[in-house]
Each structure stands twice: as C-alpha cells, then as structure tokens.
Motif scaffolding. Structure first.
Motif, short mmCIF file in Angstrom:
data_model
loop_
_atom_site.label_atom_id
_atom_site.label_comp_id
_atom_site.label_asym_id
_atom_site.label_seq_id
_atom_site.Cartn_x
_atom_site.Cartn_y
_atom_site.Cartn_z
N UNK A 38 70.32 -16.60 55.93
CA UNK A 38 69.71 -17.41 56.99
C UNK A 38 68.36 -17.96 56.52
N UNK A 39 67.59 -17.11 55.87
CA UNK A 39 66.27 -17.53 55.37
C UNK A 39 66.44 -18.65 54.35
N UNK A 40 67.36 -18.48 53.42
CA UNK A 40 67.60 -19.49 52.37
C UNK A 40 68.04 -20.82 52.99
N UNK A 41 68.88 -20.75 54.02
CA UNK A 41 69.39 -21.97 54.67
C UNK A 41 68.37 -22.59 55.63
N UNK A 42 67.27 -21.87 55.90
CA UNK A 42 66.26 -22.40 56.82
C UNK A 42 66.65 -22.27 58.27
N UNK A 43 67.53 -21.31 58.56
CA UNK A 43 68.01 -21.10 59.91
C UNK A 43 67.18 -20.01 60.57
N UNK A 44 66.85 -20.18 61.85
CA UNK A 44 66.04 -19.20 62.58
C UNK A 44 66.93 -18.21 63.32
N UNK A 45 66.79 -16.95 62.97
CA UNK A 45 67.54 -15.91 63.66
C UNK A 45 66.99 -15.73 65.07
N UNK A 46 67.89 -15.55 66.03
CA UNK A 46 67.47 -15.25 67.39
C UNK A 46 67.11 -13.77 67.42
N UNK A 47 65.87 -13.42 67.79
CA UNK A 47 65.45 -12.01 67.79
C UNK A 47 66.40 -11.12 68.59
N UNK A 48 66.67 -9.94 68.05
CA UNK A 48 67.52 -8.93 68.71
C UNK A 48 68.93 -9.40 68.97
N UNK A 49 69.42 -10.33 68.19
CA UNK A 49 70.77 -10.85 68.41
C UNK A 49 71.67 -10.63 67.20
N UNK A 50 71.67 -9.42 66.66
CA UNK A 50 72.63 -9.03 65.62
C UNK A 50 73.35 -7.80 66.14
N UNK A 51 74.67 -7.86 66.09
CA UNK A 51 75.49 -6.74 66.55
C UNK A 51 76.38 -6.28 65.39
N UNK A 52 76.48 -4.97 65.22
CA UNK A 52 77.30 -4.39 64.16
C UNK A 52 78.42 -3.57 64.78
N UNK A 53 79.56 -3.54 64.08
CA UNK A 53 80.67 -2.73 64.55
C UNK A 53 81.52 -2.30 63.36
N UNK A 54 81.91 -1.02 63.34
CA UNK A 54 82.82 -0.51 62.32
C UNK A 54 84.25 -0.68 62.82
N UNK A 55 85.17 -0.89 61.90
CA UNK A 55 86.58 -0.98 62.26
C UNK A 55 87.07 0.40 62.71
#
Length: 92
Positions: A38-55
C-alpha cells in the motif's frame, strides 16, 4: 446534447474507499506485505480496517484491508503488486 449516462452510479468511483482480501500460507506475514505494498502504491490505509482470519484447517490466512484510492491506476497497481508477491496465493 447531454453527456450523462445511466451508468454513472455503477462501477468504481474515484477517489474512493475499497477493500481487498489477500490469502496466503498461515505463517506468512500478510499484514506487513499489504502495508508495504500500500505504501509503495501510494494508497492510504483506513485506520483499524484490517481483518485477519485463519482457515478452518489452519493452513491458510486471509487478510482484508480497507484503503482510500485516488485513481483506477493506483488500485490496479496495488492489486498487481500483491498478486505478484511470493507470500500471496490469492487476491479477491
């Protein structure tokens, strides 16, 4: 003659907020991969908007991230960079 169409409300609108899901092996550090690309592409991450899940079997991990994107080119660059990363198996 009007230049408006019925399709103006359809499709992606830029700038805008988008989500992308990345999947890889469970031991892959996908959070760092996404943040870096995201940083390399110049995209701004929305704070607290990453979700992880294991299969269910614990072999794979998915991470969904929300971000702000200024243009279609930026969105495509991020998607292509993530697809090309060796830790990433699939993108949605």
């Amino acid at each position: 003659m009007s230049t408006s169409t019925d399709n103006e409300e359809k499709g992606f609108q830029f700038p805008g907020r988008f989500e992308l899901t990345v999947m890889g092996e469970a031991d892959a550090d996908l959070l760092s991969v996404i943040a870096n690309e995201m940083r390399v592409a110049g995209v701004s991450q929305v704070p607290c908007e990453m979700r992880e899940k294991l299969s269910s079997g614990g072999r794979f991990r998915s991470v969904t991230a929300a971000f702000e994107c200024a243009s279609r080119e930026q969105l495509e660059a991020l998607h292509l960079a993530l697809k090309a990363h060796p830790a990433v198996k699939w993108t949605l």
